[in-house]
Design a protein around this motif. Structure first.
Motif, PDB file in Angstrom:
ATOM      1  N   HIS A  90      33.256  29.260  60.992  1.00 62.58           N
ATOM      2  CA  HIS A  90      34.337  28.522  60.335  1.00 62.58           C
ATOM      3  C   HIS A  90      33.980  28.177  58.886  1.00 62.58           C
ATOM      4  CE1 HIS A  90      36.942  28.358  63.741  1.00 62.58           C
ATOM      5  NE2 HIS A  90      36.019  27.789  64.500  1.00 62.58           N
ATOM      6  N   HIS A  91      32.747  27.786  58.644  1.00 57.68           N
ATOM      7  CA  HIS A  91      32.315  27.500  57.277  1.00 57.68           C
ATOM      8  C   HIS A  91      32.407  28.759  56.408  1.00 57.68           C
ATOM      9  CE1 HIS A  91      30.715  23.813  59.008  1.00 57.68           C
ATOM     10  NE2 HIS A  91      30.578  23.349  57.773  1.00 57.68           N
ATOM     11  N   PHE A  92      31.942  29.866  56.941  1.00 59.15           N
ATOM     12  CA  PHE A  92      31.941  31.106  56.166  1.00 59.15           C
ATOM     13  C   PHE A  92      33.360  31.597  55.894  1.00 59.15           C
ATOM     14  CE2 PHE A  92      27.564  32.025  58.196  1.00 59.15           C
ATOM     15  CZ  PHE A  92      26.959  31.162  57.300  1.00 59.15           C
ATOM     16  N   GLU A  93      34.267  31.384  56.826  1.00 61.20           N
ATOM     17  CA  GLU A  93      35.664  31.773  56.610  1.00 61.20           C
ATOM     18  C   GLU A  93      36.283  30.971  55.469  1.00 61.20           C
ATOM     19  OE1 GLU A  93      38.098  34.013  58.078  1.00 61.20           O
ATOM     20  OE2 GLU A  93      36.163  34.956  58.465  1.00 61.20           O
ATOM     21  N   ILE A  94      36.054  29.678  55.455  1.00 56.36           N
ATOM     22  CA  ILE A  94      36.614  28.832  54.396  1.00 56.36           C
ATOM     23  C   ILE A  94      35.957  29.163  53.057  1.00 56.36           C
ATOM     24  CG2 ILE A  94      36.761  26.446  53.566  1.00 56.36           C
ATOM     25  CD1 ILE A  94      37.213  25.660  56.519  1.00 56.36           C
ATOM     26  N   ALA A  95      34.642  29.379  53.064  1.00 53.91           N
ATOM     27  CA  ALA A  95      33.954  29.749  51.824  1.00 53.91           C
ATOM     28  C   ALA A  95      34.475  31.085  51.309  1.00 53.91           C
ATOM     29  CB  ALA A  95      32.450  29.821  52.059  1.00 53.91           C
ATOM     30  N   SER A  96      34.697  32.016  52.200  1.00 56.19           N
ATOM     31  CA  SER A  96      35.233  33.322  51.806  1.00 56.19           C
ATOM     32  C   SER A  96      36.611  33.178  51.166  1.00 56.19           C
ATOM     33  CB  SER A  96      35.312  34.234  53.031  1.00 56.19           C
ATOM     34  OG  SER A  96      35.953  35.441  52.718  1.00 56.19           O
ATOM     35  N   ALA A  97      37.449  32.330  51.734  1.00 51.13           N
ATOM     36  CA  ALA A  97      38.777  32.092  51.160  1.00 51.13           C
ATOM     37  C   ALA A  97      38.661  31.482  49.763  1.00 51.13           C
ATOM     38  CB  ALA A  97      39.597  31.182  52.072  1.00 51.13           C
ATOM     39  N   ALA A  98      37.730  30.536  49.589  1.00 50.93           N
ATOM     40  CA  ALA A  98      37.536  29.921  48.274  1.00 50.93           C
ATOM     41  C   ALA A  98      37.076  30.963  47.255  1.00 50.93           C
ATOM     42  CB  ALA A  98      36.508  28.788  48.365  1.00 50.93           C
ATOM     43  N   PHE A  99      36.159  31.838  47.660  1.00 54.47           N
ATOM     44  CA  PHE A  99      35.706  32.895  46.749  1.00 54.47           C
ATOM     45  C   PHE A  99      36.847  33.847  46.380  1.00 54.47           C
ATOM     46  CE2 PHE A  99      31.313  32.319  48.752  1.00 54.47           C
ATOM     47  CZ  PHE A  99      30.849  31.558  47.696  1.00 54.47           C
ATOM     48  N   GLN A 100      37.634  34.226  47.370  1.00 51.43           N
ATOM     49  CA  GLN A 100      38.733  35.167  47.113  1.00 51.43           C
ATOM     50  C   GLN A 100      39.781  34.564  46.176  1.00 51.43           C
ATOM     51  OE1 GLN A 100      40.167  36.518  50.919  1.00 51.43           O
ATOM     52  NE2 GLN A 100      38.197  37.430  51.465  1.00 51.43           N
ATOM     53  N   ILE A 101      40.124  33.313  46.408  1.00 50.96           N
ATOM     54  CA  ILE A 101      41.099  32.658  45.518  1.00 50.96           C
ATOM     55  C   ILE A 101      40.505  32.503  44.122  1.00 50.96           C
ATOM     56  CG2 ILE A 101      42.384  30.525  45.095  1.00 50.96           C
ATOM     57  CD1 ILE A 101      42.577  30.277  48.200  1.00 50.96           C
ATOM     58  N   GLY A 102      39.203  32.185  44.034  1.00 51.06           N
ATOM     59  CA  GLY A 102      38.529  32.088  42.746  1.00 51.06           C
ATOM     60  C   GLY A 102      38.566  33.406  41.988  1.00 51.06           C
ATOM     61  N   ILE A 103      38.363  34.501  42.696  1.00 50.56           N
ATOM     62  CA  ILE A 103      38.417  35.824  42.062  1.00 50.56           C
ATOM     63  C   ILE A 103      39.812  36.106  41.529  1.00 50.56           C
ATOM     64  CG2 ILE A 103      38.304  38.315  42.525  1.00 50.56           C
ATOM     65  CD1 ILE A 103      35.981  37.620  44.501  1.00 50.56           C
ATOM     66  N   VAL A 104      40.831  35.781  42.332  1.00 49.45           N
ATOM     67  CA  VAL A 104      42.211  35.998  41.889  1.00 49.45           C
ATOM     68  C   VAL A 104      42.516  35.158  40.651  1.00 49.45           C
ATOM     69  CG1 VAL A 104      44.636  35.656  42.530  1.00 49.45           C
ATOM     70  CG2 VAL A 104      43.050  36.708  44.151  1.00 49.45           C
ATOM     71  N   LEU A 105      42.083  33.902  40.658  1.00 51.42           N
ATOM     72  CA  LEU A 105      42.338  33.041  39.496  1.00 51.42           C
ATOM     73  C   LEU A 105      41.573  33.510  38.264  1.00 51.42           C
ATOM     74  CD1 LEU A 105      42.431  29.514  41.161  1.00 51.42           C
ATOM     75  CD2 LEU A 105      44.353  30.897  40.359  1.00 51.42           C
ATOM     76  N   ALA A 106      40.340  34.000  38.453  1.00 47.15           N
ATOM     77  CA  ALA A 106      39.582  34.538  37.319  1.00 47.15           C
ATOM     78  C   ALA A 106      40.292  35.766  36.750  1.00 47.15           C
ATOM     79  CB  ALA A 106      38.165  34.885  37.753  1.00 47.15           C
ATOM     80  N   SER A 107      40.826  36.587  37.630  1.00 43.66           N
ATOM     81  CA  SER A 107      41.608  37.747  37.165  1.00 43.66           C
ATOM     82  C   SER A 107      42.848  37.292  36.412  1.00 43.66           C
ATOM     83  CB  SER A 107      42.023  38.620  38.345  1.00 43.66           C
ATOM     84  OG  SER A 107      40.897  39.105  39.027  1.00 43.66           O
ATOM     85  N   GLY A 108      43.467  36.228  36.906  1.00 39.77           N
ATOM     86  CA  GLY A 108      44.648  35.683  36.234  1.00 39.77           C
ATOM     87  C   GLY A 108      44.307  35.156  34.845  1.00 39.77           C
ATOM     88  N   THR A 109      43.105  34.624  34.703  1.00 42.69           N
ATOM     89  CA  THR A 109      42.666  34.138  33.390  1.00 42.69           C
ATOM     90  C   THR A 109      42.584  35.303  32.400  1.00 42.69           C
ATOM     91  OG1 THR A 109      41.369  32.383  34.408  1.00 42.69           O
ATOM     92  CG2 THR A 109      40.820  32.946  32.147  1.00 42.69           C
ATOM     93  N   ILE A 110      42.061  36.415  32.845  1.00 39.67           N
ATOM     94  CA  ILE A 110      41.941  37.593  31.979  1.00 39.67           C
ATOM     95  C   ILE A 110      43.318  38.080  31.550  1.00 39.67           C
ATOM     96  CG2 ILE A 110      41.220  40.013  31.907  1.00 39.67           C
ATOM     97  CD1 ILE A 110      38.946  39.199  33.858  1.00 39.67           C
ATOM     98  N   ILE A 111      44.260  38.075  32.477  1.00 39.34           N
ATOM     99  CA  ILE A 111      45.606  38.588  32.178  1.00 39.34           C
ATOM    100  C   ILE A 111      46.388  37.612  31.310  1.00 39.34           C
ATOM    101  CG2 ILE A 111      47.822  39.235  33.213  1.00 39.34           C
ATOM    102  CD1 ILE A 111      46.171  40.245  35.632  1.00 39.34           C
ATOM    103  N   THR A 112      46.340  36.307  31.661  1.00 39.86           N
ATOM    104  CA  THR A 112      47.179  35.319  30.974  1.00 39.86           C
ATOM    105  C   THR A 112      46.475  34.618  29.826  1.00 39.86           C
ATOM    106  OG1 THR A 112      46.563  33.512  32.441  1.00 39.86           O
ATOM    107  CG2 THR A 112      48.481  34.862  33.073  1.00 39.86           C
ATOM    108  N   GLY A 113      45.181  34.530  29.866  1.00 40.60           N
ATOM    109  CA  GLY A 113      44.443  33.811  28.836  1.00 40.60           C
ATOM    110  C   GLY A 113      44.467  32.301  29.034  1.00 40.60           C
TER     111      GLY A 113
END
Length: 145
Positions: A90-113
């Motif tokens: 359960h801990h690893f699942e939640i951590a994985s979700a946090a990492f995945q959302i972080g990656i998406v937001l970092a990608s959004g930063t590159i696109i939107t600035g």
């Protein structure tokens, strides 16, 4: 089926066998007085003794670890291992979700600035690292679903 379920099923089977053998021995004891022939009496007594030895073996069999006492101990240990693995999962699942959302937001930063997305991404990454550490070192600290 899990290992603990299999061990508890084996425990139940051994308990049933022990009960059947003990019942047969007790019934034979009751009928022993009605037997007048000494040879037959000795044969019945030998069978009663064999059944009692078998029942004792079903209860405790330290050399094979398959007596009911040993099976119960093994099943409890398997349950503890299962619970620990589930807590970590359960801990690893939640951590994985946090990492995945972080990656998406970092990608959004590159696109939107938009730098706020980068900060949120960094916070989620740190949260993911923290939850992973909890999962590894103290998985029962937080009670996650």
């Amino acid at each position: 089926m899990s290992k603990s379920s299999n061990l508890w099923a084996f425990f139940q089977a051994k308990s049933i066998r022990r009960t059947v053998v003990q019942t047969a021995a007790e019934q034979s004891k009751l009928g022993l007085g009605a037997v007048s022939d000494e040879a037959a009496k000795a044969a019945v007594q030998k069978q009663i003794d064999d059944w009692q030895k078998t029942a004792a073996r079903y209860r405790s069999e330290p050399e094979t670890h398959e007596g009911t006492e040993q099976l119960a101990e093994r099943a409890k240990h398997a349950e503890e291992e299962r619970d620990l693995a589930e807590a970590k999962y359960h801990h690893f699942e939640i951590a994985s979700a946090a990492f995945q959302i972080g990656i998406v937001l970092a990608s959004g930063t590159i696109i939107t600035g938009i730098m706020a997305l980068a900060w949120i991404s960094g916070i989620l990454t740190l949260a993911g690292i923290a939850i992973t550490a909890l999962g590894i070192f103290v998985p029962h600290l937080l009670h996650l679903p």
